[in-house]
Design an enzyme around this catalytic site. Structure first.
Site, mmCIF file in Angstrom:
data_model
loop_
_atom_site.group_PDB
_atom_site.id
_atom_site.type_symbol
_atom_site.label_atom_id
_atom_site.label_comp_id
_atom_site.label_asym_id
_atom_site.label_seq_id
_atom_site.Cartn_x
_atom_site.Cartn_y
_atom_site.Cartn_z
ATOM 1 C CB THR A 14 -0.957 -0.019 1.222
ATOM 2 O OG1 THR A 14 -1.783 -1.164 1.106
ATOM 3 C CG2 THR A 14 -1.843 1.204 1.267
ATOM 4 C CB SER A 53 2.685 -8.224 0.994
ATOM 5 O OG SER A 53 1.612 -8.134 1.899
ATOM 6 C CB SER A 54 -2.276 -10.642 -0.312
ATOM 7 O OG SER A 54 -2.567 -9.918 -1.480
ATOM 8 C CB THR A 86 0.284 -4.202 6.362
ATOM 9 O OG1 THR A 86 -0.985 -4.108 5.722
ATOM 10 C CG2 THR A 86 0.942 -2.836 6.437
ATOM 11 C CG ASP A 87 -2.695 -7.877 3.053
ATOM 12 O OD1 ASP A 87 -3.085 -7.066 3.913
ATOM 13 O OD2 ASP A 87 -3.267 -8.016 1.950
HETATM 14 N N1 ASP Z 1 -2.798 -5.731 0.307
HETATM 15 C C1 ASP Z 1 -1.747 -4.833 0.745
HETATM 16 C C2 ASP Z 1 -0.445 -5.604 0.772
HETATM 17 O O1 ASP Z 1 -0.227 -6.356 1.659
HETATM 18 C C3 ASP Z 1 -2.080 -4.290 2.096
HETATM 19 C C4 ASP Z 1 -1.072 -3.327 2.664
HETATM 20 O O2 ASP Z 1 -0.007 -3.098 2.148
HETATM 21 O O3 ASP Z 1 -1.379 -2.753 3.721
HETATM 22 O O4 ASP Z 1 0.369 -5.446 -0.100
#
Ligand code: ASP
Length: 312
Positions: A14, A53-54, A86-87
């Site tokens: 993100t 990252s997911s 963050t995922d």
């Molecule tokens: N879907 C995003 C990721 O993990 C969520 C984030 O970065 O907060 O890449």
């Protein structure tokens, strides 16, 4: 005063995203993410990948850890910042911590709001991560996670909110940090399946992981590490085939230990050959088992690692 050199490895997420008609996607380059210049600090951007990252693969996660080791080959580097979605940050940061023999700081950070949001938290998080990466007090603390004003050790960290700026919490802030190895393995990462347990779970879930050649299995069991008696026989089967089964829990906080009987209790699972992960939750227990099996660890080393991961 000599200049402090910070390598900033970017991976997407993100912090690097903008909102499009097709949802938020990472589009910013590493250079775009470099924080405002400050005296005596040079930030060197390294764009390793640009992914959500997911969708990150195990190979990509290992490539982040390798990139950290390569950056530290330069003795002039003071510290490293890794920007990450963050995922799955808790997995990659922990993987890096398993091989973090160098005392120089490594700080993972990210964002909850995309870069084009008026209140995007990415720039402040990255600036805080750079501050930590040059702080002598961060040395020897292992991999850190800086997010929303909180600084946590990668060991034990987990994403605790899909929306809050302080997106992470820890199951235990005092976990010891046994390393898996000093050198990052270069071969195929071992395949470890994570299976969630719940009332009505099919015992076949473990059988199919075995059939699909999982090298190890992690169970997100209920409570302090319990399940249905049918699962116990499958754990026994895996153990007889030399496939380590590690028991964690789906509960966020507290100690996991064999307590209950009745056929599917923790005592039964331990007797069937399962190894208990007292503190590391299922996603990080899986990463630990991947790290261990990818470096050729035997069952004894797996048992020792999880025992050494418990404080006191
Ligand atoms: N879907 C995003 C990721 O993990 C969520 C984030 O970065 O907060 O890449």
């Amino acid at each position: 005063m000599s200049t402090r050199q910070v390598v900033m490895i970017t991976t997407g997420g993100t912090a690097a995203s903008r909102t499009t008609d097709a949802g938020a996607v990472p589009v910013l380059s590493a250079a775009d993410l470099v924080p405002k210049a400050r005296p005596g600090v040079t930030v060197h951007p390294v764009e390793l990948m640009s992914v959500d990252s997911s969708a990150m693969t195990l190979r990509e996660q290992f490539s982040v850890v390798r990139s950290i080791a390569e950056s530290f080959a330069d003795p002039d580097v003071t510290g490293i910042v890794v920007t990450h979605g963050t995922d799955t940050l808790e997995e990659t940061a922990f993987l890096a911590d398993l091989f973090a023999a160098d005392p120089r700081p490594v700080v993972f950070t990210g964002a909850q709001l995309p870069a084009d949001h008026p209140e995007s938290d990415g720039p402040a998080n990255i600036a805080a991560a750079v501050d930590l990466a040059i702080d002598p007090a961060s040395r020897g603390r292992g991999v850190l996670v800086a997010m929303g004003g909180r600084v946590l050790s990668a060991r034990g960290v987990f994403k605790s909110s899909t929306t809050a700026a302080a997106a992470f919490d820890t199951v235990n802030a005092d976990l010891p940090r046994p390393l898996v190895a000093d050198a990052v393995p270069s071969g195929h990462p071992a395949r470890v399946d994570l299976l969630s347990l719940y009332p009505g779970v099919s015992a076949g879930t473990i059988a199919s992981a075995i059939e699909q050649r999982a090298a190890g299995i992690v169970l997100a069991a209920t409570g302090s590490g319990n399940t249905h008696p049918d699962i116990t026989a499958q754990v026994s089967l895996a153990a007889h085939r030399g496939i380590p089964v590690v028991v964690s829990t789906r509960v966020p906080y507290g100690f996991v230990k064999p307590t209950y009987g009745g056929g599917g209790g923790g005592v039964d699972l331990a007797r069937a050959g399962a190894v208990f992960s007292p503190w590391l939750r299922a996603p990080q227990a899986r990463v630990a088992l991947i790290g261990l099996l990818s470096t050729g660890a035997d069952r004894r080393s797996v048992v020792d690692f999880f025992a050494a991961s418990s404080p006191g």
